[in-house]
Design an enzyme around this catalytic site. Structure first.
Site, mmCIF file in Angstrom:
data_model
loop_
_atom_site.group_PDB
_atom_site.id
_atom_site.type_symbol
_atom_site.label_atom_id
_atom_site.label_comp_id
_atom_site.label_asym_id
_atom_site.label_seq_id
_atom_site.Cartn_x
_atom_site.Cartn_y
_atom_site.Cartn_z
ATOM 1 N N PRO A 1 0.848 -1.202 0.000
ATOM 2 C CA PRO A 1 0.000 0.000 0.000
ATOM 3 C C PRO A 1 0.882 1.250 0.000
ATOM 4 O O PRO A 1 1.174 1.823 1.049
ATOM 5 C CB PRO A 1 -0.806 -0.142 1.299
ATOM 6 C CG PRO A 1 0.055 -0.968 2.189
ATOM 7 C CD PRO A 1 0.923 -1.836 1.332
ATOM 8 N N ASP B 1 5.925 2.698 1.599
ATOM 9 C CA ASP B 1 4.999 1.656 2.071
ATOM 10 C C ASP B 1 4.286 2.175 3.326
ATOM 11 O O ASP B 1 4.917 2.364 4.372
ATOM 12 C CB ASP B 1 5.825 0.399 2.384
ATOM 13 C CG ASP B 1 4.968 -0.788 2.774
ATOM 14 O OD1 ASP B 1 3.817 -0.587 3.204
ATOM 15 O OD2 ASP B 1 5.473 -1.925 2.648
ATOM 16 N N HIS B 2 2.987 2.381 3.206
ATOM 17 C CA HIS B 2 2.250 3.007 4.307
ATOM 18 C C HIS B 2 2.143 2.104 5.539
ATOM 19 O O HIS B 2 1.805 2.564 6.626
ATOM 20 C CB HIS B 2 0.850 3.409 3.832
ATOM 21 C CG HIS B 2 0.355 4.676 4.464
ATOM 22 N ND1 HIS B 2 0.399 4.897 5.815
ATOM 23 C CD2 HIS B 2 -0.162 5.805 3.919
ATOM 24 C CE1 HIS B 2 -0.095 6.094 6.088
ATOM 25 N NE2 HIS B 2 -0.439 6.680 4.951
ATOM 26 N N ARG B 3 2.452 0.816 5.377
ATOM 27 C CA ARG B 3 2.437 -0.068 6.554
ATOM 28 C C ARG B 3 3.577 0.296 7.502
ATOM 29 O O ARG B 3 3.541 -0.018 8.686
ATOM 30 C CB ARG B 3 2.581 -1.531 6.119
ATOM 31 C CG ARG B 3 1.403 -2.039 5.318
ATOM 32 C CD ARG B 3 1.689 -3.401 4.739
ATOM 33 N NE ARG B 3 2.829 -3.388 3.826
ATOM 34 C CZ ARG B 3 3.308 -4.460 3.211
ATOM 35 N NH1 ARG B 3 2.758 -5.643 3.428
ATOM 36 N NH2 ARG B 3 4.321 -4.372 2.383
#
Ligand code: CAO
Length: 536
Positions: A333, A508-510
């Site tokens: 994401p 990476d938004h995680r």
């Protein structure tokens, strides 16, 4: 007569000592030309190695976790009944069925452990049928297990001596077949293994009930525990797995005692394809379950209907990188954050140094080399960007290997500058120049492309304003740089002409939230605006 052929790792380009991540065949499998044998994975690519011949797998010489290179032995294939590529297996079937001149063979119930008088619930063949070695003949079912009895011979069925409902034990005659092919008598037989699936008992048993029989072969069912309570034979389970069908969604099949048959799986797939059924089962709470993408089938268009066309195969690099890019695009994401860096002074400095260097024949400094150095400093300040996700852990790296995307005639490759924190801008400029040349000449080795922490994709030499680079897993961020242009920038009193470098950071938004990504960009832009800050 057995004809044993060796299957070796074919030309896999510059890759050496590549990890075998999966062995996709087993001893006894009958495989076709192009059947995938093993799956290889480097940090840049995943490759399937297909079979060049058809035959029966006799011995496998590699396992998951091994490392292989071109020429290494993968397996031994018995091609006695087979023909080499490009002939197709249908030729073999026709020949075998037509001949029918071999010996008559009795096929009996093999060793089925402690089971006795097990009812036959399905007879899968009839007189006149042609069967291959390992074709399932009958299905037995006790209250503990469902077992398929495969054929130890290839040939044509002459008579079937059992019917549904008959109880059978080891040694009972199932059928007689006439072996196919002139060399049938000498053909090696497969061991009398069964495919066994342990079922959840449909009638509860006391705790002291005897344990299930020793399982001789349990192909992959252990990897799909959710299938364990499903009432289906091993071959149907295998078929469902191949199609990615979750058998638990076919609660009851149309076979005896609600057994799921191949036709039930086919019917299910048809329903999904026609839109009558959702492809994924709804999870608790009515939310679609994760793990499977709810995608339409890929459009099949006959382009030639609309005008002249020419089909050209993708390059090897495109095929390899495409699979990685697709996975990263789908799995990560990522969000892209844009920033403008004022590089007026840095570009003036770069040109000045290069001018001095020209006189002394030195290395040409590039903006890419400055960006690598500035990124290292920024990664040191924001260590989450110099990290990789490993399950629920974040692995912080204490080294700074920076990759850069290089455009080559055959496609995109990503060489790596190792330990960029320990190198000066001149060294980095020299090294990127050498690596870019190696890339264009197709001479990068796996070591040149491994171990990166962070990637820079610079298209500034070509043009562009901003773009959205794809994160290069297992890294968590990638910086895109487009073409720097003179822009009017308000300095508090007036608009001044400044050289502006557009930056696009995908993260990476995680691991990295928007605030952190923006801080990274702001700090990087400050360094590029005043490179003395790199020393601080
Ligand atoms: N803005 C303006 N001009 C730039 C620039 C920028 N951001 N970056 C480079 N330039 C200029 C250079 O100064 C050079 O000009 P001169 O010839 O006058 O000195 C010219 O553009 C060509 O530079 P270059 O791109 O060949 O060299 P580089 O060191 O900057 O980059 C490399 C090397 C390997 C990154 C580059 O050749 C390349 O392959 N870029 C494409 C990467 C790519 O495909 N990315 C997309 C990946 S995602 O699909």
């Amino acid at each position: 007569m057995s004809i044993i052929k060796e299957i070796h790792v074919p030309d896999i380009g510059d890759f050496k000592n590549v990890d075998v991540i999966e062995v996709t065949v087993a001893v006894g499998d009958i495989i076709d030309v192009d059947t995938p044998l093993i799956m290889l994975e480097s940090d840049k690519a995943t490759m399937e190695v297909p079979s060049s011949l058809l035959g029966v797998v006799r011995e496998i010489k590699v396992k998951a976790g091994d490392k292989v290179s071109q020429g290494d032995l993968i397996l031994y294939l018995d091609v006695a009944e087979s023909v080499s590529a490009p002939e197709r297996p249908s030729v073999v079937t026709e020949t075998a069925a037509a001949s029918g001149t071999g010996e008559a063979r009795e096929v009996r119930v093999p060793d089925i452990g402690d089971f006795k008088n097990v009812p036959i619930i399905e007879v899968l063949v009839a007189p006149g049928d042609h069967v291959e070695i390992d074709t399932s003949l009958i299905v037995l079912e006790s209250d503990k297990a469902s077992m398929e009895v495969p054929s130890p011979f290839a040939g044509t069925i002459q008579s079937v001596e059992v019917k549904v409902g008959d109880p059978v034990s080891q040694g009972d005659l199932i059928l007689v077949l006439r072996e196919s092919g002139a060399d049938a008598a000498a053909k090696p037989q497969l061991p009398d293994t069964l495919s066994v699936v342990t079922l959840a008992p449909r009638t509860p048993k006391p705790a002291s009930a005897p344990p299930p029989p020793p399982v001789k072969s349990m192909p992959m069912e252990t990897a799909a525990p959710s299938f364990a309570k499903v009432h289906a034979s091993p071959s149907v389970r295998r078929f469902a797995r191949e199609l990615g069908v979750d058998l638990t969604r076919l609660a009851k099949g149309s076979g005896p005692k609600g057994r799921i048959l191949k036709e039930d799986v086919q019917g299910f797939v048809k329903q999904v394809m026609s839109g009558a059924l959702a492809p994924t089962a709804p999870a608790t709470g009515g939310v679609a379950g994760g793990g499977v993408l709810n995608l339409l089938p890929w459009p099949e268009v006959d382009f030639a209907k609309f005008g002249p066309v020419e089909a050209k195969p993708l390059s090897r690099i495109k095929k390899l990188s495409g699979a990685n890019l697709a996975r990263n695009w789908v799995m990560i994401p990522a969000v892209t954050y844009h920033e403008d860096a004022d590089i007026t002074d840095l570009e003036a400095f770069r040109l000045q140094i290069n001018k001095e260097g020209e006189k002394s024949g030195g290395v040409k400094l590039t903006m890419l080399a400055f960006m690598i150095k500035a990124c290292v400093r920024t990664l040191q300040r924001f260590p989450e960007f110099n990290a990789s996700l490993d399950g629920e852990n974040l692995i912080y790296k204490q080294y700074y290997h920076i990759a850069f995307a290089a455009d080559t005639p055959n496609g995109l490759v990503v060489p790596v500058v190792k330990d960029a924190d320990k190198k000066g801008v001149f060294d980095i400029a020299k090294e990127t120049g050498e690596l870019a040349k190696k890339a264009r000449d197709g001479k990068l080795g796996p070591a040149d492309m491994q171990g990166a922490c962070f990637t820079i994709s610079s298209v500034g030499g070509i043009g562009g304003t901003y773009f959205s680079p794809i994160v290069n897993a297992p890294e968590v961020a990638i910086l895109g740089a487009s073409k720097s242009v003179m822009k009017p920038v308000w300095d508090g009193k007036q608009f001044a002409p400044r050289l502006i470098l557009p930056l696009s950071l995908s993260a990476d938004h995680r691991v990295i939230d928007g605030a952190l990504a923006t801080r990274f960009n702001v700090y990087l832009a400050q360094l590029l605006a005043d490179f003395r800050r790199v020393l601080l």
